[in-house]
Design a protein around this motif. Structure first.
Motif, PDB file in Angstrom:
ATOM      1  N   GLN A 144      -1.163  -1.266 -11.232  1.00 42.84           N
ATOM      2  CA  GLN A 144      -0.149  -2.200 -11.698  1.00 42.84           C
ATOM      3  C   GLN A 144       0.402  -1.712 -13.032  1.00 42.84           C
ATOM      4  O   GLN A 144      -0.319  -1.106 -13.833  1.00 42.84           O
ATOM      5  N   LYS A 189      -5.127   1.253 -13.478  1.00 46.10           N
ATOM      6  CA  LYS A 189      -5.681   1.649 -12.182  1.00 46.10           C
ATOM      7  C   LYS A 189      -7.072   1.053 -12.121  1.00 46.10           C
ATOM      8  O   LYS A 189      -7.938   1.403 -12.914  1.00 46.10           O
ATOM      9  N   ASP A 190      -7.279   0.112 -11.201  1.00 43.87           N
ATOM     10  CA  ASP A 190      -8.521  -0.654 -11.131  1.00 43.87           C
ATOM     11  C   ASP A 190      -8.900  -1.226 -12.499  1.00 43.87           C
ATOM     12  O   ASP A 190     -10.045  -1.148 -12.935  1.00 43.87           O
ATOM     13  N   TRP A 191      -7.905  -1.768 -13.173  1.00 40.90           N
ATOM     14  CA  TRP A 191      -8.039  -2.473 -14.457  1.00 40.90           C
ATOM     15  C   TRP A 191      -8.442  -1.565 -15.621  1.00 40.90           C
ATOM     16  O   TRP A 191      -8.802  -2.040 -16.684  1.00 40.90           O
ATOM     17  N   ARG A 230       1.238  -5.573  -7.612  1.00 47.57           N
ATOM     18  CA  ARG A 230       0.042  -4.745  -7.548  1.00 47.57           C
ATOM     19  C   ARG A 230       0.126  -3.905  -6.285  1.00 47.57           C
ATOM     20  O   ARG A 230       0.445  -4.393  -5.204  1.00 47.57           O
ATOM     21  N   VAL A 231      -0.159  -2.604  -6.416  1.00 51.70           N
ATOM     22  CA  VAL A 231      -0.098  -1.655  -5.305  1.00 51.70           C
ATOM     23  C   VAL A 231      -1.502  -1.140  -5.050  1.00 51.70           C
ATOM     24  O   VAL A 231      -2.228  -0.823  -5.986  1.00 51.70           O
ATOM     25  N   VAL A 232      -1.888  -1.044  -3.789  1.00 48.71           N
ATOM     26  CA  VAL A 232      -3.132  -0.385  -3.423  1.00 48.71           C
ATOM     27  C   VAL A 232      -2.790   1.071  -3.157  1.00 48.71           C
ATOM     28  O   VAL A 232      -1.953   1.377  -2.306  1.00 48.71           O
ATOM     29  N   THR A 272       0.840  -1.186   0.000  1.00 52.05           N
ATOM     30  CA  THR A 272       0.000   0.000   0.000  1.00 52.05           C
ATOM     31  C   THR A 272       0.880   1.243   0.000  1.00 52.05           C
ATOM     32  O   THR A 272       1.860   1.310   0.741  1.00 52.05           O
ATOM     33  N   GLU A 284      -9.506   4.054  -2.342  1.00 50.26           N
ATOM     34  CA  GLU A 284      -8.457   3.071  -2.631  1.00 50.26           C
ATOM     35  C   GLU A 284      -8.640   2.476  -4.022  1.00 50.26           C
ATOM     36  O   GLU A 284      -9.755   2.139  -4.412  1.00 50.26           O
ATOM     37  N   ASN A 285      -7.533   2.371  -4.759  1.00 53.10           N
ATOM     38  CA  ASN A 285      -7.528   1.759  -6.088  1.00 53.10           C
ATOM     39  C   ASN A 285      -6.337   0.830  -6.201  1.00 53.10           C
ATOM     40  O   ASN A 285      -5.278   1.096  -5.636  1.00 53.10           O
ATOM     41  N   ASN A 286      -6.502  -0.247  -6.976  1.00 55.15           N
ATOM     42  CA  ASN A 286      -5.379  -1.104  -7.330  1.00 55.15           C
ATOM     43  C   ASN A 286      -4.617  -0.450  -8.468  1.00 55.15           C
ATOM     44  O   ASN A 286      -5.192   0.220  -9.316  1.00 55.15           O
TER      45      ASN A 286
END
Length: 101
Positions: free
Chosen positions: A69, A29-31, A94-96, A2, A65-67
Motif C-alpha cells: 500500500q 510492504k506487509d506493514w 491495498r494490493v496483494v 492482486t 504473497e505480500n500486502n
C-alpha cells in the motif's frame, strides 16, 4: 486486488484547493516501509492548486504473497490543530503482490 511483482502501476496525489499542498509519500510492504521508487524511501512532492500529479512505480519483488500500500501525508512536519488536512492521510488500495512464478 492482486498483481505480479514488478508490475508498473500509478499513484496520484491531488489538490482540489486554492493553495499548494506538500505531500510525503511512503510505501508499505506487509506493514514494513520499503522504497517508493528508485531507492527513495520517502517521496516528497508539492502539488499546485487544482492539480493532480501521477507517479509511476513498480511493485517490489516478493518471495511469497505480500500486502502493498502507498500512503500520502499532506503537510508533513506541519501538523497542527488549525489545519484539518494536515491531520489526514490518503492511501492507495491495498494490493496483494504475487511472485512471477
Amino acid at each position: 486486488m492482486t498483481e505480479k511483482e514488478g508490475k508498473e502501476l500509478k499513484f496520484s496525489a491531488g489538490n482540489e484547493t486554492n493553495a499548494e499542498i506538500r505531500y510525503a509519500i511512503i510505501a508499505l510492504k506487509d506493514w514494513e516501509q520499503v522504497a517508493v521508487r528508485d531507492n527513495t524511501d520517502v517521496l516528497y512532492t508539492t502539488v499546485p492548486p487544482e492539480t493532480r500529479h501521477l507517479f509511476d512505480f513498480n511493485l517490489p519483488d516478493v518471495e511469497r504473497e505480500n500486502n502493498f500500500q502507498i500512503i500520502a501525508f499532506p503537510f508533513p512536519y506541519e501538523v497542527n490543530a488549525d489545519n484539518y488536512e494536515s491531520q489526514q492521510t490518503f492511501g492507495s488500495f491495498r494490493v496483494v503482490i504475487q511472485d512471477r512464478e
